[in-house]
Design a protein around this motif. Sequence first.
Motif, PDB file in Angstrom:
ATOM      1  N   GLY A 208     145.479  69.474  78.380  1.00 34.57           N
ATOM      2  CA  GLY A 208     144.175  68.922  78.087  1.00 34.57           C
ATOM      3  C   GLY A 208     144.129  68.318  76.692  1.00 34.57           C
ATOM      4  N   GLY A 209     143.155  67.453  76.449  1.00 41.37           N
ATOM      5  CA  GLY A 209     143.020  66.819  75.140  1.00 41.37           C
ATOM      6  C   GLY A 209     141.737  66.025  75.050  1.00 41.37           C
ATOM      7  N   VAL A 213     144.093  60.178  76.664  1.00 42.38           N
ATOM      8  CA  VAL A 213     144.608  60.582  77.968  1.00 42.38           C
ATOM      9  C   VAL A 213     145.880  59.788  78.238  1.00 42.38           C
ATOM     10  CG1 VAL A 213     144.164  60.778  80.438  1.00 42.38           C
ATOM     11  CG2 VAL A 213     142.279  61.015  78.820  1.00 42.38           C
ATOM     12  N   LEU A 214     146.991  60.495  78.420  1.00 38.67           N
ATOM     13  CA  LEU A 214     148.272  59.879  78.749  1.00 38.67           C
ATOM     14  C   LEU A 214     148.557  60.139  80.225  1.00 38.67           C
ATOM     15  CD1 LEU A 214     150.342  61.083  75.639  1.00 38.67           C
ATOM     16  CD2 LEU A 214     149.016  58.970  75.886  1.00 38.67           C
ATOM     17  N   ALA A 228     152.445  64.236  72.636  1.00 40.92           N
ATOM     18  CA  ALA A 228     151.200  64.969  72.412  1.00 40.92           C
ATOM     19  C   ALA A 228     151.374  66.016  71.323  1.00 40.92           C
ATOM     20  CB  ALA A 228     150.749  65.630  73.718  1.00 40.92           C
ATOM     21  N   GLU A 229     152.528  66.677  71.298  1.00 42.45           N
ATOM     22  CA  GLU A 229     152.795  67.666  70.249  1.00 42.45           C
ATOM     23  C   GLU A 229     152.834  66.994  68.868  1.00 42.45           C
ATOM     24  OE1 GLU A 229     153.024  70.921  70.440  1.00 42.45           O
ATOM     25  OE2 GLU A 229     152.678  70.966  72.607  1.00 42.45           O
ATOM     26  N   ARG A 230     153.451  65.846  68.798  1.00 46.46           N
ATOM     27  CA  ARG A 230     153.552  65.150  67.511  1.00 46.46           C
ATOM     28  C   ARG A 230     152.218  64.540  67.095  1.00 46.46           C
ATOM     29  NH1 ARG A 230     159.477  62.128  67.741  1.00 46.46           N
ATOM     30  NH2 ARG A 230     160.611  63.888  68.668  1.00 46.46           N
ATOM     31  N   ARG A 235     146.277  65.086  63.908  1.00 51.32           N
ATOM     32  CA  ARG A 235     144.934  65.501  64.317  1.00 51.32           C
ATOM     33  C   ARG A 235     144.409  64.672  65.473  1.00 51.32           C
ATOM     34  NH1 ARG A 235     142.066  68.528  59.882  1.00 51.32           N
ATOM     35  NH2 ARG A 235     143.657  68.881  58.293  1.00 51.32           N
ATOM     36  N   VAL A 236     145.322  64.292  66.364  1.00 57.75           N
ATOM     37  CA  VAL A 236     144.971  63.577  67.594  1.00 57.75           C
ATOM     38  C   VAL A 236     145.246  64.519  68.765  1.00 57.75           C
ATOM     39  CG1 VAL A 236     145.473  61.614  69.095  1.00 57.75           C
ATOM     40  CG2 VAL A 236     145.489  61.324  66.601  1.00 57.75           C
ATOM     41  N   ASP A 237     144.225  64.774  69.564  1.00 59.20           N
ATOM     42  CA  ASP A 237     144.313  65.710  70.691  1.00 59.20           C
ATOM     43  C   ASP A 237     144.545  64.915  71.978  1.00 59.20           C
ATOM     44  OD1 ASP A 237     144.266  68.098  72.042  1.00 59.20           O
ATOM     45  OD2 ASP A 237     142.069  68.265  72.065  1.00 59.20           O
ATOM     46  N   ALA A 238     145.745  65.015  72.541  1.00 59.52           N
ATOM     47  CA  ALA A 238     146.123  64.178  73.684  1.00 59.52           C
ATOM     48  C   ALA A 238     146.285  65.002  74.954  1.00 59.52           C
ATOM     49  CB  ALA A 238     147.425  63.447  73.383  1.00 59.52           C
TER      50      ALA A 238
END
Length: 330
Positions: A208-209, A213-214, A228-230, A235-238
Amino acid sequence: MSTTASPKRATTSAMIASFADPGQRTTPAPFGHALAALAERDPRVVGLTADLGKYTDMHVFAQAHPGRFYQMGMAEQLLLGAAAGMAETGLVPFASTYSVFATRRAYDFLCLDIAEPGLNVNVVGGLPGLTTGYGPSHQATEDVAILRGMPGLTIVDPCDAVDIEQAVPQLAAHEGPTYLRLLRGRVPRVLDEYDYTFRLGEAAVVRGGADVVLVSSGLMTMRALQAAERLAEHRVDAAVVHTPTLKPFDERTVLRELAGDRLALTLENHTVIGGLFETVASAVVRQGLGIQVTPVALPDAFLAAGALPTLHDRYGLATDRVVETVLAAL
């Protein structure tokens, strides 16, 4: 006396190497082992290949079940024609070759001998997209675009060994024809670290993020999760939505995640023409969502030959490039 080390040169082995990252957990030949295990339980399962058993991991099945393995030689049309005949008699064939040969050379046989009568033939295509450095003759960058228009054909693009192991028995149980974009050799294990189960025809929200959305398929789901981890460091929630079945496509799950004001991207190991991006974009337009979708995909071009890490970086599939694309879009 001092010496200067020569620059490290990419070797031929680097051009066909696994796309796994150094030190990453992998499973050897997950397709071959999954098919051999399935055949222990189901006597109808048979395996065929067009002179590429070792390079599609079908050799594992051949060693385990030599009486149910058929080497058809370099004759892809014969491969699919024979598989169709076997399916007509009640067998469940898995026919493996390179994706370029299954799609470009044997399309008519797949269409009229297998798809039109709706036979349970499972075509296994090795080296899909940019998973080899051997140039356009072996890079099946347009295989999904070729096959998406074929009625009744199910198309599966697995992320990793977990997907493959779980997909094989479901493909065999599926009544109609299927096409699997095979990941071979030492295949990464990624999805067992998440609450994930492969279900044919379904997408899954793996992460979730709130910001991005990827929507991804194939090995690009691994890259999406890495990205998403990087991105979290910025401070970007993907969020990551994995779509292992490209046809039939799970529009409901994907569009539910795309609704809202998050940045939306698609990630695929395929040309930007005719694959995941256009599948998602057409669904967005039909449902009138009015959102922009940014593709991360291979260009509409014949690609270069070389080592896979170099090519993935050049054509935007590397994790670093995905992160850069997302940050630029934000």
